[in-house]
Structures are given as C-alpha cells and as structure tokens.
Design an enzyme around this catalytic site. Structure first.
Site, PDB file in Angstrom:
ATOM      1  N   GLY A   1      32.041 -48.373  21.729  1.00 51.91           N
ATOM      2  CA  GLY A   1      32.484 -47.497  20.639  1.00 51.91           C
ATOM      3  C   GLY A   1      32.534 -48.174  19.274  1.00 51.91           C
TER       4      GLY A   1
ATOM      5  N   LYS B   1      34.758 -51.465  34.352  1.00 52.28           N
ATOM      6  CA  LYS B   1      34.263 -50.927  33.083  1.00 52.28           C
ATOM      7  C   LYS B   1      34.881 -51.716  31.933  1.00 52.28           C
ATOM      8  CE  LYS B   1      34.346 -48.115  29.313  1.00 52.28           C
ATOM      9  NZ  LYS B   1      35.365 -47.763  28.304  1.00 52.28           N
TER      10      LYS B   1
ATOM     11  N   ASP C   1      33.684 -44.453  30.111  1.00 51.99           N
ATOM     12  CA  ASP C   1      34.627 -44.237  31.221  1.00 51.99           C
ATOM     13  C   ASP C   1      34.054 -43.253  32.233  1.00 51.99           C
ATOM     14  OD1 ASP C   1      36.673 -45.888  30.103  1.00 51.99           O
ATOM     15  OD2 ASP C   1      37.033 -44.287  28.653  1.00 51.99           O
TER      16      ASP C   1
ATOM     17  N   LYS D   1      39.484 -41.834  30.219  1.00 50.78           N
ATOM     18  CA  LYS D   1      39.891 -42.829  31.233  1.00 50.78           C
ATOM     19  C   LYS D   1      40.714 -42.163  32.329  1.00 50.78           C
ATOM     20  CE  LYS D   1      40.304 -46.497  27.933  1.00 50.78           C
ATOM     21  NZ  LYS D   1      38.857 -46.753  27.877  1.00 50.78           N
TER      22      LYS D   1
ATOM     23  N   GLY E   1      34.375 -51.059  24.697  1.00 50.65           N
ATOM     24  CA  GLY E   1      33.854 -51.717  23.502  1.00 50.65           C
ATOM     25  C   GLY E   1      34.936 -52.475  22.764  1.00 50.65           C
TER      26      GLY E   1
HETATM   27  N1  ADP Z   1      49.209 -43.161  26.224  1.00 53.86           N
HETATM   28  C1  ADP Z   1      48.369 -44.097  25.792  1.00 53.86           C
HETATM   29  N2  ADP Z   1      48.545 -45.376  26.207  1.00 53.86           N
HETATM   30  C2  ADP Z   1      47.731 -46.351  25.767  1.00 53.86           C
HETATM   31  N3  ADP Z   1      46.687 -46.147  24.914  1.00 53.86           N
HETATM   32  C3  ADP Z   1      46.452 -44.893  24.487  1.00 53.86           C
HETATM   33  C4  ADP Z   1      47.275 -43.808  24.913  1.00 53.86           C
HETATM   34  N4  ADP Z   1      46.820 -42.666  24.328  1.00 53.86           N
HETATM   35  C5  ADP Z   1      45.785 -43.017  23.582  1.00 53.86           C
HETATM   36  N5  ADP Z   1      45.546 -44.344  23.641  1.00 53.86           N
HETATM   37  C6  ADP Z   1      44.498 -45.033  22.911  1.00 53.86           C
HETATM   38  O1  ADP Z   1      43.417 -45.292  23.788  1.00 53.86           O
HETATM   39  C7  ADP Z   1      42.825 -46.526  23.348  1.00 53.86           C
HETATM   40  C8  ADP Z   1      41.894 -47.021  24.420  1.00 53.86           C
HETATM   41  O2  ADP Z   1      40.750 -46.171  24.427  1.00 53.86           O
HETATM   42  P1  ADP Z   1      39.400 -46.624  23.677  1.00 53.86           P
HETATM   43  O3  ADP Z   1      39.704 -46.999  22.272  1.00 53.86           O
HETATM   44  O4  ADP Z   1      38.386 -45.591  23.910  1.00 53.86           O
HETATM   45  O5  ADP Z   1      39.096 -47.958  24.448  1.00 53.86           O
HETATM   46  P2  ADP Z   1      37.784 -48.506  25.146  1.00 53.86           P
HETATM   47  O6  ADP Z   1      36.851 -48.876  24.036  1.00 53.86           O
HETATM   48  O7  ADP Z   1      38.298 -49.683  25.902  1.00 53.86           O
HETATM   49  O8  ADP Z   1      37.252 -47.422  26.036  1.00 53.86           O
HETATM   50  C9  ADP Z   1      44.017 -47.385  23.041  1.00 53.86           C
HETATM   51  O9  ADP Z   1      43.707 -48.471  22.208  1.00 53.86           O
HETATM   52  C10 ADP Z   1      44.934 -46.382  22.346  1.00 53.86           C
HETATM   53  O10 ADP Z   1      44.696 -46.354  20.957  1.00 53.86           O
HETATM   54  C1  X2W Z   2      29.724 -39.477  24.570  1.00 56.00           C
HETATM   55  C2  X2W Z   2      30.538 -40.655  24.114  1.00 56.00           C
HETATM   56  O1  X2W Z   2      31.693 -40.499  23.763  1.00 56.00           O
HETATM   57  N1  X2W Z   2      29.946 -41.844  24.128  1.00 56.00           N
HETATM   58  C3  X2W Z   2      30.575 -43.046  23.688  1.00 56.00           C
HETATM   59  C4  X2W Z   2      29.856 -44.211  24.324  1.00 56.00           C
HETATM   60  C5  X2W Z   2      30.493 -45.537  24.070  1.00 56.00           C
HETATM   61  C6  X2W Z   2      31.858 -45.675  24.716  1.00 56.00           C
HETATM   62  O2  X2W Z   2      32.293 -44.914  25.565  1.00 56.00           O
HETATM   63  O3  X2W Z   2      32.529 -46.769  24.288  1.00 56.00           O
HETATM   64  P1  X2W Z   2      33.991 -47.230  24.672  1.00 56.00           P
HETATM   65  O4  X2W Z   2      33.997 -47.524  26.125  1.00 56.00           O
HETATM   66  O5  X2W Z   2      34.170 -48.427  23.831  1.00 56.00           O
HETATM   67  O6  X2W Z   2      34.968 -46.130  24.329  1.00 56.00           O
HETATM   68  C7  X2W Z   2      30.530 -43.170  22.154  1.00 56.00           C
HETATM   69  O7  X2W Z   2      29.590 -42.696  21.550  1.00 56.00           O
HETATM   70  O8  X2W Z   2      31.452 -43.803  21.617  1.00 56.00           O
END
Ligand code: ADP
Ligand code: X2W
Length: 263
Positions: free
Chosen positions: A51, A17, A169, A224, A20
C-alpha cells in the site's frame, strides 16, 4: 491455550502475509523466525501487499485514488502503476531480502502459471480490482516440495490477461484456503486488533462485527478481519493478526475457538 495437532498426512502449511507497512523494515530477527518455522517442518508461503509503495507511485504520477473499506478503487490509469509497483519493485525487494538472509525464495504474481485466476470484483464500483476464482495450488506445491518459499504479489490475472489489483489480505486468505493452511499470519504494523487503546489477545467473530459497526475497526483492518473470519469459517485452524515479532490477536472462529494455537 491448547496446541493444534494436524491430522493431515501432507506437510503443514503456513501462509504469512506481509503488509506494505511492515515489509520495508523487516529485521534479522524476523528472518530468523522464518527459518525456525521451516526447521519445525512448516512449508511457508509468503504473500505481500505494498500500500505505501503504491501510494508513493500514484502520487509521483499525479494519480489520485479512493479507498472503500480498505479496498482501493483502481482506475485504468492506476492499475498499470499498481502492477509495476508490486511486481517490479516490492516483490523483488522482498525476494532479495529473503535470499540474502539465506532463505530460498521465488517471486510470483497472479500471471505466473495463472496462479491467481481472477475476475472483476465489481467493475462499476471498484474498477480494476480482482476477485480470485482459482489458485494454482499445483504450482505452489512444486516450490514447497523443493523447499522454496513462493513470494506472491497481490496482482490477479484474468484468463484474457488483464491485471487486476487485489487487496493483500484477501490474497493471503484465499491462498490459505486453497492450500488448506494450518495457520494464517497477517503481519502488519500493529500488534493485532486495538480497541480503545488496548490490544486484544483474542477476538471472536461477534465482537469483530460489533467493532466494525461502531467504527473501532476501520480502513486496512477491515479486509484483515474479513479474511480471517472467512478462513476460520472454512476450517483453517488458526488465524492471527500480528506485528513483525509475530505477537498480536488470535481471531477465534465459531467452531474452532478451543483449537486455536500460537505459532
Ligand atoms: N481496531 C484496530 N486495531 C488496530 N489497527 C487498526 C484498527 N482499525 C484500523 N486499524 C488500522 O489498520 C492499520 C493496518 O492496516 P494496513 O495499513 O492496511 O496495514 P498493512 O499494510 O499491513 O495491510 C493499522 O495501522 C491501523 O491504522
Ligand atoms: C484492491 C486493493 O486494495 N489493493 C491494495 C493492494 C496492496 C495492499 O493490499 O497493500 P497492504 O497489504 O500494504 O495494505 C492497494 O491497492 O493498496
């Protein structure tokens, strides 16, 4: 660490995976790793989020959104923008990057062959957010057998044809479960779970529960770890939360803590 040896006769499947936060900056080394994994015999499925791109589109259209535990509350206005951003922009960008690196890839979303058949998660709370009911594994197998990487955008479809937003995720873990992946890699912008400034090489379910409760794990990290634990509980041997060098935290399941391995 011991190496997990698959006893399945079917090919070893690996779900990757791409968050974004990472997919706009993938480098040559990352694509080389994908090719190496294919050469090692893994059938690879890529799922992705988007995202930051969604945030940009919503802002450009003056649409605001709230996020609850990493899940975006998606209004009727937002779902169309989320859909066009993920399917129209992010997915073809990633497919192009893979193809340009010499890796055969095909872009898909929940509508294609009803790949991600979904229902509303909880319309009253989240609006147009999906819960996956069924993954069309047969469709994925056609591509995997032909050595093509399916690249799946996190848009689900209802049987009536309504698009639903699904966290990237969650899609990754549901797809990993459906195809009985040997391993799930959640690639993000941090090298795993960080607690008080320190990255954890391994994390148990019990520790994760505590870190969520005390706020050390928050926001986008919540789906995640929840997806990771769901996979481990259902028997996926290995789940890791990693950065684009593929180093990070190995999440340990209750029953599989001695079986984990590193890709
Ligand atoms: N305990 C943690 N360890 C690392 N990152 C964390 C933690 N809790 C929250 N985060 C946040 O989660 C983010 C990753 O999730 P997200 O921004 O949704 O990433 P992605 O777009 O890769 O799904 C990290 O950049 C950080 O800001
Ligand atoms: C329902 C929901 O939360 N959908 C996400 C989909 C994109 C996503 O998950 O992006 P990352 O992997 O970059 O976090 C959103 O709208 O942001």
């Amino acid at each position: 660490m011991t190496t997990f040896k698959s006893t399945h006769h079917t090919a070893r499947k690996l779900v990757i995976k791409l968050g974004g936060s990472t997919l706009e900056g993938l480098d040559v080394a990352f694509f080389k790793k994908i090719q190496e994994l294919q050469q090692e015999g893994y059938q690879i499925i890529i799922t992705h989020g988007g995202g930051p791109a969604i945030n940009r589109t919503l802002a450009a259209n003056n649409v605001t959104s709230t996020i609850i535990n990493g899940i975006r509350v998606t209004t009727a206005e937002a779902i169309d923008l989320v859909k066009t951003t993920l399917i129209g922009q992010v997915n073809p960008f990633l497919v192009h990057e893979l193809n340009a690196a010499g890796i055969q890839a095909i872009g898909l979303n929940g509508f294609d062959g009803l790949l991600l058949e979904s229902t509303f998660l909880d319309e009253a709370i989240y609006g147009y957010v999906g819960h996956i009911e069924k993954v069309n594994m047969a469709l994925l197998d056609v591509m995997l057998t032909a050595n093509i990487i399916p690249v799946i955008a996190c848009i689900g479809a209802t049987v009536d044809g309504q698009a639903l937003n699904i966290n990237g995720d969650t899609v990754a873990s549901e797809v990993a479960l459906a195809v009985q992946a040997e391993s799930l890699l959640l690639v993000t912008d941090v090298a795993g779970i960080r607690i008080e400034g320190q990255y954890k090489q391994e994390a148990t379910a019990a520790a994760i529960d505590e870190w969520i409760a005390d706020g050390h794990i928050y926001g986008g990290m919540i789906p995640k770890v929840q997806g990771a634990l769901a996979c481990l509980t259902a028997g996926i041997p290995s789940v890791q939360i990693v950065d684009d060098t593929l180093t990070g935290t190995t999440v340990l399941g209750v029953r599989h803590s001695h079986n984990s391995h590193t890709i």
